[in-house]
Design a protein around this motif. Sequence first.
Motif, PDB file in Angstrom:
ATOM      1  N   VAL A 157       0.836  -1.206   0.000  1.00  0.00           N
ATOM      2  CA  VAL A 157       0.000   0.000   0.000  1.00  0.00           C
ATOM      3  C   VAL A 157       0.868   1.253   0.000  1.00  0.00           C
ATOM      4  CG1 VAL A 157      -1.673   1.339   1.319  1.00  0.00           C
ATOM      5  CG2 VAL A 157      -1.973  -1.120   1.106  1.00  0.00           C
ATOM      6  N   GLY A 158       1.882   1.270   0.856  1.00  0.00           N
ATOM      7  CA  GLY A 158       2.760   2.430   0.914  1.00  0.00           C
ATOM      8  C   GLY A 158       3.459   2.699  -0.399  1.00  0.00           C
ATOM      9  N   ARG A 159       3.868   1.628  -1.060  1.00  0.00           N
ATOM     10  CA  ARG A 159       4.574   1.779  -2.336  1.00  0.00           C
ATOM     11  C   ARG A 159       3.668   2.387  -3.401  1.00  0.00           C
ATOM     12  NH1 ARG A 159       5.678  -2.891  -2.615  1.00  0.00           N
ATOM     13  NH2 ARG A 159       4.266  -3.727  -4.174  1.00  0.00           N
ATOM     14  N   PHE A 160       2.449   1.899  -3.468  1.00  0.00           N
ATOM     15  CA  PHE A 160       1.581   2.373  -4.534  1.00  0.00           C
ATOM     16  C   PHE A 160       0.932   3.713  -4.249  1.00  0.00           C
ATOM     17  CE2 PHE A 160       2.187  -2.047  -5.628  1.00  0.00           C
ATOM     18  CZ  PHE A 160       2.592  -1.881  -6.943  1.00  0.00           C
ATOM     19  N   ILE A 161       0.819   4.070  -2.987  1.00  0.00           N
ATOM     20  CA  ILE A 161       0.404   5.437  -2.678  1.00  0.00           C
ATOM     21  C   ILE A 161       1.490   6.399  -3.157  1.00  0.00           C
ATOM     22  CG2 ILE A 161       0.067   7.073  -0.787  1.00  0.00           C
ATOM     23  CD1 ILE A 161      -1.529   4.933   0.668  1.00  0.00           C
ATOM     24  N   ALA A 162       2.745   6.023  -2.940  1.00  0.00           N
ATOM     25  CA  ALA A 162       3.853   6.872  -3.385  1.00  0.00           C
ATOM     26  C   ALA A 162       3.908   6.973  -4.906  1.00  0.00           C
ATOM     27  CB  ALA A 162       5.171   6.330  -2.846  1.00  0.00           C
ATOM     28  N   GLU A 163       3.585   5.882  -5.604  1.00  0.00           N
ATOM     29  CA  GLU A 163       3.730   5.847  -7.057  1.00  0.00           C
ATOM     30  C   GLU A 163       2.566   6.502  -7.801  1.00  0.00           C
ATOM     31  OE1 GLU A 163       4.185   1.769  -8.089  1.00  0.00           O
ATOM     32  OE2 GLU A 163       6.266   1.640  -7.382  1.00  0.00           O
ATOM     33  N   ASP A 164       1.375   6.486  -7.211  1.00  0.00           N
ATOM     34  CA  ASP A 164       0.179   6.885  -7.950  1.00  0.00           C
ATOM     35  C   ASP A 164      -0.540   8.020  -7.232  1.00  0.00           C
ATOM     36  OD1 ASP A 164      -2.023   7.098  -9.523  1.00  0.00           O
ATOM     37  OD2 ASP A 164      -2.786   5.076  -9.180  1.00  0.00           O
TER      38      ASP A 164
ATOM     39  N   ARG B 249      -3.672   8.519   1.526  1.00  0.00           N
ATOM     40  CA  ARG B 249      -4.036   8.763   0.130  1.00  0.00           C
ATOM     41  C   ARG B 249      -4.414  10.226  -0.095  1.00  0.00           C
ATOM     42  NH1 ARG B 249      -6.919   3.422   0.254  1.00  0.00           N
ATOM     43  NH2 ARG B 249      -5.716   2.009  -1.062  1.00  0.00           N
ATOM     44  N   VAL B 250      -5.184  10.768   0.822  1.00  0.00           N
ATOM     45  CA  VAL B 250      -5.585  12.176   0.692  1.00  0.00           C
ATOM     46  C   VAL B 250      -4.367  13.080   0.830  1.00  0.00           C
ATOM     47  CG1 VAL B 250      -6.973  14.020   1.704  1.00  0.00           C
ATOM     48  CG2 VAL B 250      -7.918  11.716   1.518  1.00  0.00           C
ATOM     49  N   SER B 251      -3.506  12.784   1.789  1.00  0.00           N
ATOM     50  CA  SER B 251      -2.303  13.585   1.991  1.00  0.00           C
ATOM     51  C   SER B 251      -1.395  13.533   0.765  1.00  0.00           C
ATOM     52  CB  SER B 251      -1.543  13.101   3.226  1.00  0.00           C
ATOM     53  OG  SER B 251      -0.328  13.786   3.384  1.00  0.00           O
ATOM     54  N   ARG B 252      -1.251  12.350   0.185  1.00  0.00           N
ATOM     55  CA  ARG B 252      -0.421  12.202  -1.029  1.00  0.00           C
ATOM     56  C   ARG B 252      -0.962  13.071  -2.144  1.00  0.00           C
ATOM     57  NH1 ARG B 252       1.663  12.323  -5.310  1.00  0.00           N
ATOM     58  NH2 ARG B 252       2.600  10.614  -6.498  1.00  0.00           N
ATOM     59  N   ARG B 253      -2.274  13.117  -2.257  1.00  0.00           N
ATOM     60  CA  ARG B 253      -2.912  13.909  -3.312  1.00  0.00           C
ATOM     61  C   ARG B 253      -2.776  15.399  -3.055  1.00  0.00           C
ATOM     62  NH1 ARG B 253      -4.103  14.307  -8.520  1.00  0.00           N
ATOM     63  NH2 ARG B 253      -6.113  15.276  -8.939  1.00  0.00           N
ATOM     64  N   SER B 254      -2.855  15.821  -1.798  1.00  0.00           N
ATOM     65  CA  SER B 254      -2.897  17.249  -1.491  1.00  0.00           C
ATOM     66  C   SER B 254      -1.521  17.886  -1.329  1.00  0.00           C
ATOM     67  CB  SER B 254      -3.728  17.495  -0.221  1.00  0.00           C
ATOM     68  OG  SER B 254      -3.184  16.788   0.883  1.00  0.00           O
ATOM     69  N   VAL B 255      -0.578  17.157  -0.716  1.00  0.00           N
ATOM     70  CA  VAL B 255       0.730  17.773  -0.457  1.00  0.00           C
ATOM     71  C   VAL B 255       1.896  16.994  -1.049  1.00  0.00           C
ATOM     72  CG1 VAL B 255      -0.083  18.947   1.607  1.00  0.00           C
ATOM     73  CG2 VAL B 255       0.940  16.687   1.828  1.00  0.00           C
ATOM     74  N   GLY B 256       1.621  15.893  -1.742  1.00  0.00           N
ATOM     75  CA  GLY B 256       2.680  15.188  -2.441  1.00  0.00           C
ATOM     76  C   GLY B 256       3.403  14.157  -1.601  1.00  0.00           C
TER      77      GLY B 256
ATOM     78  N   GLU C 264       6.291  14.136  -0.268  1.00  0.00           N
ATOM     79  CA  GLU C 264       7.143  14.565   0.838  1.00  0.00           C
ATOM     80  C   GLU C 264       6.343  14.863   2.102  1.00  0.00           C
ATOM     81  OE1 GLU C 264      10.407  14.375   0.491  1.00  0.00           O
ATOM     82  OE2 GLU C 264       9.956  13.663  -1.534  1.00  0.00           O
ATOM     83  N   GLY C 265       5.028  14.741   2.026  1.00  0.00           N
ATOM     84  CA  GLY C 265       4.174  14.999   3.177  1.00  0.00           C
ATOM     85  C   GLY C 265       4.054  13.796   4.094  1.00  0.00           C
ATOM     86  N   PRO C 266       3.038  13.788   4.960  1.00  0.00           N
ATOM     87  CA  PRO C 266       2.870  12.706   5.940  1.00  0.00           C
ATOM     88  C   PRO C 266       2.745  11.316   5.327  1.00  0.00           C
ATOM     89  CG  PRO C 266       1.526  14.595   6.563  1.00  0.00           C
ATOM     90  CD  PRO C 266       2.081  14.896   5.203  1.00  0.00           C
ATOM     91  N   SER C 267       2.267  11.225   4.092  1.00  0.00           N
ATOM     92  CA  SER C 267       2.115   9.889   3.496  1.00  0.00           C
ATOM     93  C   SER C 267       3.444   9.164   3.359  1.00  0.00           C
ATOM     94  CB  SER C 267       1.443   9.989   2.126  1.00  0.00           C
ATOM     95  OG  SER C 267       2.276  10.626   1.176  1.00  0.00           O
ATOM     96  N   ALA C 268       4.545   9.921   3.330  1.00  0.00           N
ATOM     97  CA  ALA C 268       5.867   9.298   3.221  1.00  0.00           C
ATOM     98  C   ALA C 268       6.169   8.411   4.425  1.00  0.00           C
ATOM     99  CB  ALA C 268       6.940  10.371   3.081  1.00  0.00           C
ATOM    100  N   ASN C 269       5.501   8.673   5.544  1.00  0.00           N
ATOM    101  CA  ASN C 269       5.753   7.909   6.761  1.00  0.00           C
ATOM    102  C   ASN C 269       4.695   6.841   7.023  1.00  0.00           C
ATOM    103  OD1 ASN C 269       8.149   9.273   7.692  1.00  0.00           O
ATOM    104  ND2 ASN C 269       6.850  11.033   8.173  1.00  0.00           N
TER     105      ASN C 269
ATOM    106  N   ASP D  12       6.876  -7.133  -3.763  1.00  0.00           N
ATOM    107  CA  ASP D  12       7.258  -5.782  -4.150  1.00  0.00           C
ATOM    108  C   ASP D  12       7.460  -5.656  -5.637  1.00  0.00           C
ATOM    109  OD1 ASP D  12       7.198  -4.917  -1.578  1.00  0.00           O
ATOM    110  OD2 ASP D  12       9.354  -5.037  -1.219  1.00  0.00           O
ATOM    111  N   SER D  13       7.946  -6.720  -6.279  1.00  0.00           N
ATOM    112  CA  SER D  13       8.235  -6.630  -7.714  1.00  0.00           C
ATOM    113  C   SER D  13       6.995  -6.790  -8.573  1.00  0.00           C
ATOM    114  CB  SER D  13       9.262  -7.709  -8.097  1.00  0.00           C
ATOM    115  OG  SER D  13       8.704  -8.995  -7.947  1.00  0.00           O
ATOM    116  N   GLY D  14       5.923  -7.371  -8.027  1.00  0.00           N
ATOM    117  CA  GLY D  14       4.788  -7.642  -8.880  1.00  0.00           C
ATOM    118  C   GLY D  14       3.446  -7.198  -8.349  1.00  0.00           C
ATOM    119  N   GLY D  15       3.375  -6.752  -7.102  1.00  0.00           N
ATOM    120  CA  GLY D  15       2.096  -6.426  -6.488  1.00  0.00           C
ATOM    121  C   GLY D  15       1.572  -5.069  -6.914  1.00  0.00           C
ATOM    122  N   ARG D  16       0.269  -4.879  -6.698  1.00  0.00           N
ATOM    123  CA  ARG D  16      -0.379  -3.605  -6.952  1.00  0.00           C
ATOM    124  C   ARG D  16      -1.403  -3.362  -5.860  1.00  0.00           C
ATOM    125  NH1 ARG D  16       3.188  -3.666  -9.929  1.00  0.00           N
ATOM    126  NH2 ARG D  16       3.315  -3.136 -12.129  1.00  0.00           N
ATOM    127  N   THR D  17      -1.769  -2.127  -5.666  1.00  0.00           N
ATOM    128  CA  THR D  17      -2.827  -1.821  -4.731  1.00  0.00           C
ATOM    129  C   THR D  17      -3.649  -0.662  -5.218  1.00  0.00           C
ATOM    130  OG1 THR D  17      -3.313  -1.335  -2.411  1.00  0.00           O
ATOM    131  CG2 THR D  17      -1.430  -0.267  -3.357  1.00  0.00           C
TER     132      THR D  17
END
Length: 217
Positions: free
Chosen positions: A102-109, A171-178, A180-185, A212-217
């Motif tokens: 989940v963390g990986r795909f929030i960062a990617e998308d 997810r909301v934080s990633r969308r609003s502040v990118g 580098e925001g709280p979603s990074a943690n 990690d190499s093949g999963g999606r969320t």
Amino acid sequence: MAKKPARPERGDADVEPPRERIVACAQELFHRHGIRGVGVEAIAEAAGTNKMTLYRHFGSKDDLILEYLNYTGRKTDELWAEIEAASPGDPVGQLYAYIDAVGRFIAEDERGCDFANAAVELTETGHPGLKVIEEFKNRQRDRLAGLCEAAGATQPGLLADTIFLLIEGARVSRRSVGTEGPSANLVRTSQALIASFGVPLRKASASDARVDSGGRT
């Protein structure tokens, strides 16, 4: 959670049946531009077909929205299957692998959760898509609670609810502040949270690398 949509490759229109092409293109376009931001003409064109063919398979845009949501839900089921296959009989490993994915795909998308986005857009009272979204979110929460219980969490329901809220907020934080925001943690915060409920931390393993190499969320 849902798999990040893959853009159809050149030549797919010559191989896939029209219905599958339409659904794949609808997922791509709805994910990127929103349900209300994409018309059936654009979907038909992207699928290499026409509106008449689209309406032959789907009686209305709402019917296509429902299939899009169900299709996205099936992709999330595939993620769970990948995690279970990578760590069979290891609920602790599966729980941490889920958080990692989940963390990986929030960062990617940056677009976030298809279901949450759709819930905002589907404002009509009683729209059938809202029921699909509600059932999906409840199913995800219950699945997570079951995994927390199997992993030995002291209060599995509370832990599942807290993880669920962390993910939704990330997810909301990633969308609003990118990124580098709280979603990074998210992953680190979730790991500390899980450990505080009595679930032991675990080191990354070869099975995690496969997810990690093949999963999606």
